[in-house]
Design an enzyme around this catalytic site. Structure first.
Site, mmCIF file in Angstrom:
data_model
loop_
_atom_site.group_PDB
_atom_site.id
_atom_site.type_symbol
_atom_site.label_atom_id
_atom_site.label_comp_id
_atom_site.label_asym_id
_atom_site.label_seq_id
_atom_site.Cartn_x
_atom_site.Cartn_y
_atom_site.Cartn_z
ATOM 1 N N ASP A 28 1.869 -1.587 11.743
ATOM 2 C CA ASP A 28 0.548 -1.961 11.236
ATOM 3 C C ASP A 28 0.180 -3.414 11.548
ATOM 4 O OD1 ASP A 28 0.126 0.564 10.179
ATOM 5 O OD2 ASP A 28 1.035 0.052 8.252
ATOM 6 N N LYS A 33 0.836 -1.207 0.000
ATOM 7 C CA LYS A 33 0.000 0.000 0.000
ATOM 8 C C LYS A 33 0.867 1.252 0.000
ATOM 9 C CE LYS A 33 -2.931 0.506 3.561
ATOM 10 N NZ LYS A 33 -2.775 1.758 4.326
HETATM 11 C C1 S3P Z 1 2.538 4.602 6.331
HETATM 12 C C2 S3P Z 1 3.088 4.934 7.554
HETATM 13 C C3 S3P Z 1 2.566 4.443 8.836
HETATM 14 C C4 S3P Z 1 1.621 3.261 8.640
HETATM 15 C C5 S3P Z 1 0.632 3.487 7.527
HETATM 16 C C6 S3P Z 1 1.379 3.704 6.220
HETATM 17 C C7 S3P Z 1 3.127 5.160 5.112
HETATM 18 O O1 S3P Z 1 1.859 5.489 9.463
HETATM 19 O O2 S3P Z 1 0.917 3.008 9.838
HETATM 20 O O3 S3P Z 1 -0.212 2.367 7.377
HETATM 21 O O4 S3P Z 1 2.802 4.671 4.013
HETATM 22 O O5 S3P Z 1 3.936 6.097 5.223
HETATM 23 P P1 S3P Z 1 2.611 6.558 10.445
HETATM 24 O O6 S3P Z 1 3.521 7.341 9.614
HETATM 25 O O7 S3P Z 1 1.501 7.402 11.003
HETATM 26 O O8 S3P Z 1 3.275 5.726 11.471
#
Ligand code: S3P
Length: 751
Positions: free
Chosen positions: A630, A336
């Site tokens: 996650d 993702k």
């Molecule tokens: C992500 C960073 C994470 C993660 C999210 C995706 C990203 O969040 O939890 O699902 O793609 O940069 P945080 O930056 O808030 O930790």
């Protein structure tokens, strides 16, 4: 109040009105009268119509209780008067009504244009009385007249009410309740907005259909066109068979709004003409692919499946039966985080970027659509293949409206950095869950760079970003370890004067840094700090998105906890900033083999073979928390199945994810009879407890829903997980893949 057993529900309904007068017994008036009667919403429904035979039919067919000899008779003594006459007849009928309208009577109508109704009321009454509430049911049929009256006509349809500011709340609520009692969903909006919306979505398409059929029918030699007309032409022009008199009235009554939308359309049509004349493929492709995507997303929206809907309104429930073993060979959907970034950087690059393995989940589709809305031509996605026609670092165009980012926190936070640096204003909105998530963490440092951003209370979305403000590079020490904040600032830094650098308190995913390098944009990295110098350009490249380790995690735990399991997961992204789940599971005793390690497009990738193992509880090292951020929902399930105690600390960030993942997981486990101790920054789970049958509320959080699906493998009874529609944000096809590997899962309410 709930009726006692055996009592009839209908007799419980209190009539909302004593006497409702319906003036005009056509399809809409007749259907409403009948629906009010059938649903017991008024004591008496009286009808009036100039056509004596229609009126007689009204009583004969049981549509009204009483036929009034005149409009005056119908209105006198009624506490609700509904005008259901042709738009052009409104003023004359209002003049007839006025002397007989009781002081406390509410007056409403069902016409398709609202400014004209309000103007007629002002003309006749001198002002707009507080008891007048204009209305418009968006329902109809190709049939007309009272014989076609159908009490179900409004069921599951929308009714728009356009109350003025001085309208009394009790009156508005009663009218709303009346329509809801007929099965409709009631929306309120301003008169002007109603007319604009209807001009665009209903009036213009009718005009085009009338005009096109007339143009083609006007030419003798074109008769063949009708003879050979295929389904498309028939479908497209169906509405040209609508009532000419009614449409004549509508166009003249909504003249201003219709003219505006015709001008807009004519301009766009002209642009297409020029593009065809000039053989300008880029414009044609851009317009067509944007339209195709918009069309798909509104048909999905209508069937309630897309990221553009409030997914939480769609009720998907997972039903799981206990037991099962996990086996086979799978590849889970694309990463993702990398999918979002591939679209963003591809759009800003010079040249064409081709992406393989793109995640076709609602979150990354929201990002893709938002770039289309900013004028970027994007082909696909088609089985994970996307071709992005980059517009260059300064090539984005102002979107026509707010950018809706669904459930995606990553999209909103990364976009905020990018959009703060654009010459145009923008607004970012999201679904219910995203609307509760903190955005101050990006808005504050962006403001320090010179951005102008408004948030709702508490730093929540929507974000209103003012364009045209030059940014200056800053050095930012992040208070929380967040890849989204880091990425947001690096993206803003591409446009800022000088150097933008970000220091993180603990390593977080570095996909932005790696991908920027892949697009030829240098990122200076020095242990915990990443910096970019503004003013460079990106060069298109090819991207191969690995399978998402976060989606793989569900199967890593599934195959570890289910007896006799042996599963291989192919092409998994093994970026060192993402492998916390493998490290933690191995510390717990999991049997995970990493095979065929390779680097593809700057990201490490491997195949993972996982077999059942006896897990043991551990103190999760805090340095692993950002690397597995996650994956904790499913790691909690592993902890329940392990022997001994698992303790998680330093994970307060889990409380501001798509849900409060500590509390929601603890509540879900309680529902299955498992006790845990929740702490402000983590949880303590004693392994070896039995998971019983139960119902778990996932609170619309995709990862919670999937974690409890995995739990079923070791539960003793059936598990029901509610509010699972958002699984499609990160893992489309989860249910089918879970079933294929051996989880006994069925989804109810899914497409
Ligand atoms: C992500 C960073 C994470 C993660 C999210 C995706 C990203 O969040 O939890 O699902 O793609 O940069 P945080 O930056 O808030 O930790």
């Amino acid at each position: 109040m709930r009726p006692a057993d055996g009592e009839n529900n209908v007799s419980e309904v209190q009539p909302l009105f004593q006497r409702v007068a319906v003036i005009g017994l056509g399809l809409i008036g007749g259907s409403l009268a009948r629906a009010i009667r059938d649903n017991g919403l008024a004591v008496t429904v009286v009808g009036a119509d100039k056509r004596a035979d229609e009126l007689a039919l009204g009583t004969e067919l049981g549509i009204i209780d009483e036929a009034a000899g005149s409009v005056a008779d119908a209105v006198a003594g009624s506490d609700l008067v509904v005008l259901a006459v042709p738009v052009k007849a409104t003023r004359a009928v209002l003049a007839e009504i006025r002397p007989h309208l009781g002081e406390n009577a509410v007056l409403t109508d069902v016409g398709s244009t609202k400014s004209s109704f309000v103007n007629d009321v002002r003309e006749v009454f001198g002002d707009l009385p507080a008891k007048v509430i204009p209305g418009h049911p968006i329902a109809g049929s190709e049939k007309s007249g009272i014989r076609a009256a159908n009490p179900e006509l409004f069921a599951n349809h929308k009714v728009i009410l356009t109350p003025a500011e001085n309208v009394g709340q009790p009156d508005l609520e009663k009218l709303r309740a009346l329509w809801e009692g007929c099965g409709a969903t009631v929306l309120t909006m301003s008169v002007a907005y109603h007319d604009e919306v209807l001009a665009a979505t209903s009036h213009l398409p009718h005009l085009i259909a009338f005009s096109l059929v007339d143009t083609l029918a006007g030419e003798d030699e074109n008769l063949d066109i009708f003879r050979y007309a295929a389904g498309g032409f028939r479908d497209f022009t169906r509405i040209a068979a609508s009532d000419p008199v009614m449409w004549h009235d509508i166009f003249l009554s909504n003249r201003d709004a219709v003219l505006r939308v015709i001008d807009h359309f004519t301009h766009d049509l002209d642009q297409l003409r020029t593009a065809i004349a000039d053989q300008d493929s880029a414009t044609l492709l851009r317009v067509f692919s944007r339209a195709k995507a918009a069309r798909e997303h509104f048909s999905k929206m209508l069937s309630g499946q897309a990221y553009v809907t409030n997914n939480s309104q769609k009720q998907v429930t997972f039903r799981l039966q206990p037991g099962g073993r996990i086996s086979g060979e799978i590849r889970v959907p694309g990463d993702k985080s990398i999918s979002h970034r591939s679209i963003m950087l591809g759009a800003l690059a010079d040249g064409i970027t081709e992406v393989k393995g793109f995640l076709e989940g609602e979150d990354s589709l929201a990002t893709l659509q938002a770039f289309r809305d900013m004028g970027v031509t994007i082909e696909g996605p088609d089985a994970g293949f996307v071709r992005i026609h980059g517009v260059g670092i300064n090539g984005l165009q102002a979107p026509r409206g707010p950018l809706y980012l669904g459930n995606s926190g990553t999209a909103m936070r990364l976009f905020s950095g990018l959009l703060a640096a654009q010459p145009f204003d923008s607004e970012l909105t999201g679904d219910e869950s995203l609307s509760k998530r903190p955005m101050g963490r990006v808005a504050d440092p962006l403001r320090a760079m010179g951005a102008v951003i408004d948030t709702a209370e508490g730093g929540r979305p929507p974000l209103k970003i003012r364009g045209g403000h030059a940014l200056t590079g800053i050095h930012y020490e992040m208070p929380v370890a967040s890849a989204q904040v880091k990425s947001c600032l690096l993206l803003a830094g591409l446009y800022a004067e000088g150097v933008t650098s970000v220091t993180e308190p603990a390593p977080t995913r570095d996909h932005t840094e790696r991908m920027l390098e892949g697009f030829g944009y240098h990122v200076h990295r020095d242990t915990a700090t990443a910096s970019v110098t503004g003013g460079g350009r990106l060069t298109a490249t090819a991207i191969d998105v690995p399978a998402d380790i976060s989606s793989s995690a569900f199967f890593l735990v599934a195959a570890s906890i289910a007896p006799d399991s042996d599963l291989t997961i192919r092409h998994v992204g093994m970026n060192p900033t993402r492998v916390g789940v493998i490290n933690i599971l191995r510390m717990m005793g999991a049997n995970i083999e990493v095979l065929e390690e390779r680097v593809i497009g700057g990201e490490p990738v491997a195949d993972l073979r996982v077999r059942s193992a006896e897990l043991k509880g551990i103190d999760i090292p805090e340095d692993q928390v950002p690397l597995a951020i996650d994956e904790f929902p499913v790691l909690f399930i592993a902890a329940v199945c392990a022997e001994g105690r698992t303790v998680l600390r330093g994970a307060e960030e889990l409380r501001v994810k798509e849900s409060d993942r500590i509390q929601v997981m603890a509540d879900g486990l309680t529902a299955l009879g498992v006790e845990t101790t929740v702490t402000p920054d983590g949880i303590i789970i004693d392994g070896g407890q039995t998971m019983t049958a139960g119902t778990v509320n996932s609170h619309g959080d995709h990862r919670i829903a999937m974690a409890f699906s995995v739990a079923s493998l070791r539960a003793e009874g059936d598990i029901e997980v509610t509010d699972c529609a958002n699984v499609s944000t990160s893992f489309p096809g989860f249910v089918a893949l879970a079933k294929q590997t051996g989880i006994n899962i069925a989804a109810e309410g899914a497409e």
